[in-house]
Design a protein around this motif. Structure first.
Motif, PDB file in Angstrom:
ATOM      1  N   LYS B 352       0.837  -1.198   0.000  1.00 17.01           N
ATOM      2  CA  LYS B 352       0.000   0.000   0.000  1.00 17.01           C
ATOM      3  C   LYS B 352       0.879   1.258   0.000  1.00 17.01           C
ATOM      4  O   LYS B 352       0.528   2.278  -0.598  1.00 17.01           O
ATOM      5  CB  LYS B 352      -0.892  -0.031   1.260  1.00 17.01           C
ATOM      6  CG  LYS B 352      -1.852   1.133   1.396  1.00 17.01           C
ATOM      7  CD  LYS B 352      -2.751   0.941   2.624  1.00 17.01           C
ATOM      8  CE  LYS B 352      -3.382   2.248   3.060  1.00 17.01           C
ATOM      9  NZ  LYS B 352      -4.052   2.113   4.366  1.00 17.01           N
ATOM     10  N   TYR B 353       2.026   1.150   0.664  1.00 17.58           N
ATOM     11  CA  TYR B 353       2.965   2.285   0.697  1.00 17.58           C
ATOM     12  C   TYR B 353       4.108   2.063  -0.305  1.00 17.58           C
ATOM     13  O   TYR B 353       5.171   2.653  -0.181  1.00 17.58           O
ATOM     14  CB  TYR B 353       3.452   2.520   2.128  1.00 17.58           C
ATOM     15  CG  TYR B 353       2.314   2.967   3.020  1.00 17.58           C
ATOM     16  CD1 TYR B 353       1.847   4.288   2.963  1.00 17.58           C
ATOM     17  CD2 TYR B 353       1.651   2.055   3.842  1.00 17.58           C
ATOM     18  CE1 TYR B 353       0.771   4.684   3.729  1.00 17.58           C
ATOM     19  CE2 TYR B 353       0.569   2.455   4.616  1.00 17.58           C
ATOM     20  CZ  TYR B 353       0.128   3.772   4.555  1.00 17.58           C
ATOM     21  OH  TYR B 353      -0.955   4.173   5.302  1.00 17.58           O
ATOM     22  N   ARG B 354       3.833   1.216  -1.245  1.00 23.47           N
ATOM     23  CA  ARG B 354       4.721   0.946  -2.382  1.00 23.47           C
ATOM     24  C   ARG B 354       6.082   0.375  -1.989  1.00 23.47           C
ATOM     25  O   ARG B 354       7.080   0.584  -2.652  1.00 23.47           O
ATOM     26  CB  ARG B 354       4.866   2.201  -3.232  1.00 23.47           C
ATOM     27  CG  ARG B 354       3.515   2.645  -3.815  1.00 23.47           C
ATOM     28  CD  ARG B 354       3.681   3.504  -5.015  1.00 23.47           C
ATOM     29  NE  ARG B 354       4.101   4.859  -4.703  1.00 23.47           N
ATOM     30  CZ  ARG B 354       3.263   5.856  -4.383  1.00 23.47           C
ATOM     31  NH1 ARG B 354       1.962   5.649  -4.398  1.00 23.47           N
ATOM     32  NH2 ARG B 354       3.724   7.041  -4.115  1.00 23.47           N
ATOM     33  N   ILE B 355       6.069  -0.359  -0.875  1.00 22.08           N
ATOM     34  CA  ILE B 355       7.247  -1.129  -0.473  1.00 22.08           C
ATOM     35  C   ILE B 355       6.997  -2.591  -0.849  1.00 22.08           C
ATOM     36  O   ILE B 355       5.962  -3.148  -0.490  1.00 22.08           O
ATOM     37  CB  ILE B 355       7.484  -1.042   1.053  1.00 22.08           C
ATOM     38  CG1 ILE B 355       7.915   0.372   1.437  1.00 22.08           C
ATOM     39  CG2 ILE B 355       8.533  -2.057   1.503  1.00 22.08           C
ATOM     40  CD1 ILE B 355       8.004   0.591   2.944  1.00 22.08           C
ATOM     41  N   LEU B 356       7.932  -3.175  -1.583  1.00 25.84           N
ATOM     42  CA  LEU B 356       7.779  -4.585  -1.966  1.00 25.84           C
ATOM     43  C   LEU B 356       8.757  -5.451  -1.187  1.00 25.84           C
ATOM     44  O   LEU B 356       9.972  -5.244  -1.259  1.00 25.84           O
ATOM     45  CB  LEU B 356       8.024  -4.757  -3.464  1.00 25.84           C
ATOM     46  CG  LEU B 356       7.040  -4.044  -4.387  1.00 25.84           C
ATOM     47  CD1 LEU B 356       7.473  -4.214  -5.842  1.00 25.84           C
ATOM     48  CD2 LEU B 356       5.641  -4.590  -4.192  1.00 25.84           C
ATOM     49  N   VAL B 357       8.207  -6.398  -0.436  1.00 23.23           N
ATOM     50  CA  VAL B 357       9.022  -7.362   0.299  1.00 23.23           C
ATOM     51  C   VAL B 357       8.382  -8.740   0.096  1.00 23.23           C
ATOM     52  O   VAL B 357       7.266  -8.845  -0.416  1.00 23.23           O
ATOM     53  CB  VAL B 357       9.075  -7.028   1.811  1.00 23.23           C
ATOM     54  CG1 VAL B 357       9.800  -5.705   2.043  1.00 23.23           C
ATOM     55  CG2 VAL B 357       7.669  -6.974   2.405  1.00 23.23           C
ATOM     56  N   VAL B 358       9.090  -9.790   0.483  1.00 20.95           N
ATOM     57  CA  VAL B 358       8.593 -11.148   0.241  1.00 20.95           C
ATOM     58  C   VAL B 358       8.122 -11.756   1.566  1.00 20.95           C
ATOM     59  O   VAL B 358       8.841 -11.675   2.565  1.00 20.95           O
ATOM     60  CB  VAL B 358       9.692 -12.027  -0.397  1.00 20.95           C
ATOM     61  CG1 VAL B 358       9.176 -13.432  -0.671  1.00 20.95           C
ATOM     62  CG2 VAL B 358      10.204 -11.394  -1.680  1.00 20.95           C
ATOM     63  N   PRO B 359       6.940 -12.351   1.588  1.00 10.75           N
ATOM     64  CA  PRO B 359       6.444 -12.933   2.839  1.00 10.75           C
ATOM     65  C   PRO B 359       7.315 -14.094   3.308  1.00 10.75           C
ATOM     66  O   PRO B 359       7.743 -14.930   2.505  1.00 10.75           O
ATOM     67  CB  PRO B 359       5.040 -13.439   2.473  1.00 10.75           C
ATOM     68  CG  PRO B 359       5.040 -13.566   0.988  1.00 10.75           C
ATOM     69  CD  PRO B 359       6.000 -12.533   0.477  1.00 10.75           C
ATOM     70  N   GLY B 360       7.545 -14.170   4.603  1.00 11.44           N
ATOM     71  CA  GLY B 360       8.343 -15.235   5.178  1.00 11.44           C
ATOM     72  C   GLY B 360       7.774 -16.614   4.902  1.00 11.44           C
ATOM     73  O   GLY B 360       8.523 -17.587   4.778  1.00 11.44           O
ATOM     74  N   SER B 361       6.458 -16.700   4.770  1.00 13.39           N
ATOM     75  CA  SER B 361       5.852 -18.012   4.519  1.00 13.39           C
ATOM     76  C   SER B 361       6.347 -18.611   3.205  1.00 13.39           C
ATOM     77  O   SER B 361       6.314 -19.820   3.017  1.00 13.39           O
ATOM     78  CB  SER B 361       4.325 -17.913   4.530  1.00 13.39           C
ATOM     79  OG  SER B 361       3.897 -16.772   3.847  1.00 13.39           O
ATOM     80  N   SER B 362       6.837 -17.770   2.309  1.00 13.98           N
ATOM     81  CA  SER B 362       7.439 -18.283   1.074  1.00 13.98           C
ATOM     82  C   SER B 362       8.741 -19.017   1.332  1.00 13.98           C
ATOM     83  O   SER B 362       9.280 -19.674   0.448  1.00 13.98           O
ATOM     84  CB  SER B 362       7.737 -17.143   0.108  1.00 13.98           C
ATOM     85  OG  SER B 362       6.563 -16.474  -0.243  1.00 13.98           O
ATOM     86  N   PHE B 363       9.287 -18.843   2.530  1.00 15.01           N
ATOM     87  CA  PHE B 363      10.544 -19.515   2.899  1.00 15.01           C
ATOM     88  C   PHE B 363      10.307 -20.496   4.038  1.00 15.01           C
ATOM     89  O   PHE B 363      11.253 -20.890   4.704  1.00 15.01           O
ATOM     90  CB  PHE B 363      11.579 -18.478   3.364  1.00 15.01           C
ATOM     91  CG  PHE B 363      11.888 -17.402   2.364  1.00 15.01           C
ATOM     92  CD1 PHE B 363      12.884 -17.572   1.428  1.00 15.01           C
ATOM     93  CD2 PHE B 363      11.173 -16.203   2.355  1.00 15.01           C
ATOM     94  CE1 PHE B 363      13.182 -16.571   0.514  1.00 15.01           C
ATOM     95  CE2 PHE B 363      11.468 -15.202   1.443  1.00 15.01           C
ATOM     96  CZ  PHE B 363      12.464 -15.379   0.518  1.00 15.01           C
TER      97      PHE B 363
END
Lengths: 401, 401
Positions: B352-363
């Motif tokens: 929403k604030y245009r920060i892209l990160v990857v969810p931990g559940s993907s790891f």
């Protein structure tokens, strides 16, 4: 044992590769000028000068981060578009960028395709003789290779036998034309008949047989022989292309998949091909080479083809004169030579005179050997005497000029 | 359906890759300066200038046929020797050229290793969180991934739990240190204890567990943290190295396998690794890049590490100030950030604030997100305001300077 049981069965080196290593050893022992190595399909003609000029220009002028960085797994969008446009203008096709996946050479492309489509025990038809690694590629995904001998003498497709072999487990047929090892190009007529058979069988059995076309030699055809473009003939076609031979870049591992825009389950298939590419660990085709292809895909390679054509005629004439029976190749850069004795013995006899060739049995083509003429003209000339000695020892009747 | 049942289960894109594509889309919509993309491990520091100088020099001065041609499948002998020599001088090891196999990046190297050693249902241990593709790589060869959570808070190896999970089916353990996604480096003490456990279990169960070390981040350690060299600690070790991060060449797909010269069944294993490499279709590592490595392997990359280190401190301070709880990373270029809410919701809030990160559940690391700081310093600075807004919306207490 650390090695898995399946891998243990594969044993060691491939026959071609073993011969390549043997050639290096013999070159050391006898001097490279005294060894006639016809074993490997390693282009003898340099990459067009524009390839190296492009590399230098890219490295000097492009953003280094982009040039060597990650891009979307199927390749740079602009490169994929360029490949699609190039194919469309050459073959009157209607590929869009998304039908093109840049891959790490045709061998990797074939693995990506087979991993994506094969269920265990699915059958994959090939016409023998064939590039022997197909067997490994199919086995990698627990598929079953069904080998159908080509027509005697012509090595064209035996359509009747192919049709008979098709059943509910048939998932794909791998074609390779111009062919390694025979140099044969399948005729348009036979390919159209094959497409009819596949369509009929698809309808009858409720399946979608995929035609996987392995095309590293597409541009290497002689005497104006047509190499029909297969997505125009059969809708469920995936083309595995490599620039190894056309641009003389076999070590760089750069090629593409072109997926027919009329293929069954197109969207899901494209998505899964990209996933296979990633999880097999190739991830993406080498980035710098992708950008090279963008600029070099439409280079006129006629000069290179002419060099192989001259080699073809030179070698053919020597072999005929010596009394051998080679198949006159229409394409690629291999001559398929009838072996007057068991092919493995013939290979050994050739080696005695320092000629290296690959036994046909390595291609399920017993009774023949493969002679790769992507070598220097000078080497072919120097080899003449040895070929005559082999012929003499076999009691062949040499033909007058 | 053309796609195989197994592939269908893989579904679509990876979460990281999906985020990468999303970032590209958002950059188009909002302008690249207004999107803070911390999703992908794509180096933000250019390849050392010597890399591009070497490419130009090679293309200008080397025999083009050799530079772009086939070489023995495991790589140019002189390149393999150079890699062995470089390792030996840095880590006091005793590799010879034949212990080194040049591969198409570490991901391809991992596939080559797993294909070579895994029987169906063999178990491969990983410490969670882990690079999610390991699951696919293991599944490619019908192995079973056994995930053991790392120690709470420190994310070091849970040696007790690892020991308990070992049984007759255990074939390998994959380590990744410095770690993606946590930035943790496993201590020498824990690695030596792990080696003891593996040796004890090998003797007890009559097996040979292989330690497969995925090391694309080996040189990226900060504050003088030691990254112990694993063949010196455990004999059955295979190192999968990539130059993606150290030389900023992720798109070029160049790396190597270094096989301990004390590994069980060494000769057969080396032979079969080369066969796997070939039949998986990689055939050989890209030739030009191999020659680049020969000349660039010993480049001092301290300046690049310093840039990532500065990013690390900058981002850490912003996150702490905003009230978050990141793990302070010892290596690699990822920050493992505790998620105050469900990690997928946190990812959406960041977006929403245009920060892209990857969810931990993907790891398999629920409750955290991964923030890749291999980005520009300027982007980290620009992102500060957005991080504070995310913190505010979560009701976190920001800390005074």
């Amino acid at each position: 044992m650390i090695v898995s049981e399946k891998m243990l069965k594969f044993g060691g080196n491939s026959a071609i590769r073993a011969m390549f290593e043997e050639g290096k050893r013999m070159a050391k022992e006898f001097g490279p000028e005294n060894v006639y190595d016809f074993s490997l399909g390693n282009p003898s003609v340099e990459a067009p000068s524009k390839v190296n000029e492009t590399i230098i220009d890219l490295v000097k002028n492009e953003d280094s981060l982009k040039l060597h960085g990650y891009m979307p797994n199927p390749g740079y969008p602009e490169v994929r578009k360029k490949v699609a446009d190039s194919l469309n203008s050459k073959y009157n096709t209607s590929f869009s960028a998304e039908d093109i996946i840049m891959v790490v050479g045709a061998a990797s492309g074939l693995n990506v395709v087979l991993k994506t489509i094969l269920n265990p025990c699915d059958e994959v038809i090939v016409s023998a003789p064939y590039f022997m690694e197909y067997r490994s590629y199919v086995s990698n995904y627990d598929g079953k290779l069904i080998s159908i001998p080509g027509l005697k003498g012509s090595f064209q497709l035996d359509l009747e036998a192919i049709e008979k072999s098709i059943n509910k487990k048939t998932k794909a047929i791998i074609l390779n034309s111009p062919n390694n090892p025979t140099g044969v190009i399948y005729t348009r007529e036979s390919l159209e008949k094959l497409a009819e058979i596949l369509r009929r069988k698809n309808a009858e059995l409720g399946i979608d047989i995929v035609l996987v076309s392995d095309e590293p030699y597409r541009e290497l055809s002689y005497d104006g022989y047509e190499v029909p473009f297969l997505t125009n003939i059969y809708e469920n076609t995936i083309i595995c292309y490599s620039f190894s031979k056309s641009l003389s870049l076999p070590g760089e591992r750069i090629g593409y998949l072109a997926v027919s825009d009329k293929i069954a389950d197109r969207e899901k298939l494209l998505e899964c091909l990209v996933v296979s590419h990633r999880i097999l660990g190739s991830v993406n085709a080498p980035s710098l080479m992708q950008k090279v292809i963008e600029r070099c895909i439409d280079i006129d390679i006629t000069p290179n083809v002419e060099i192989y054509d001259a080699n073809r005629k030179l070698l053919y004439n020597i072999l005929i004169k010596a009394g051998f029976e080679p198949v006159y190749p229409a394409g690629a850069f291999y001559m398929w030579l009838k072996s007057p004795i068991a092919d493995k013995d013939f290979v050994d006899l050739c080696k005695k005179y320092r000629i290296l060739v690959v036994p046909g049995s390595s291609f399920e083509g017993e009774g023949y050997v493969r002679v790769a003429y992507c070598v220097s003209k000078e080497m072919i000339e120097r080899s003449e005497n040895s070929w005559f000695k082999v012929a003499e020892e076999l009691g062949l009747k040499s033909k007058a000029e």
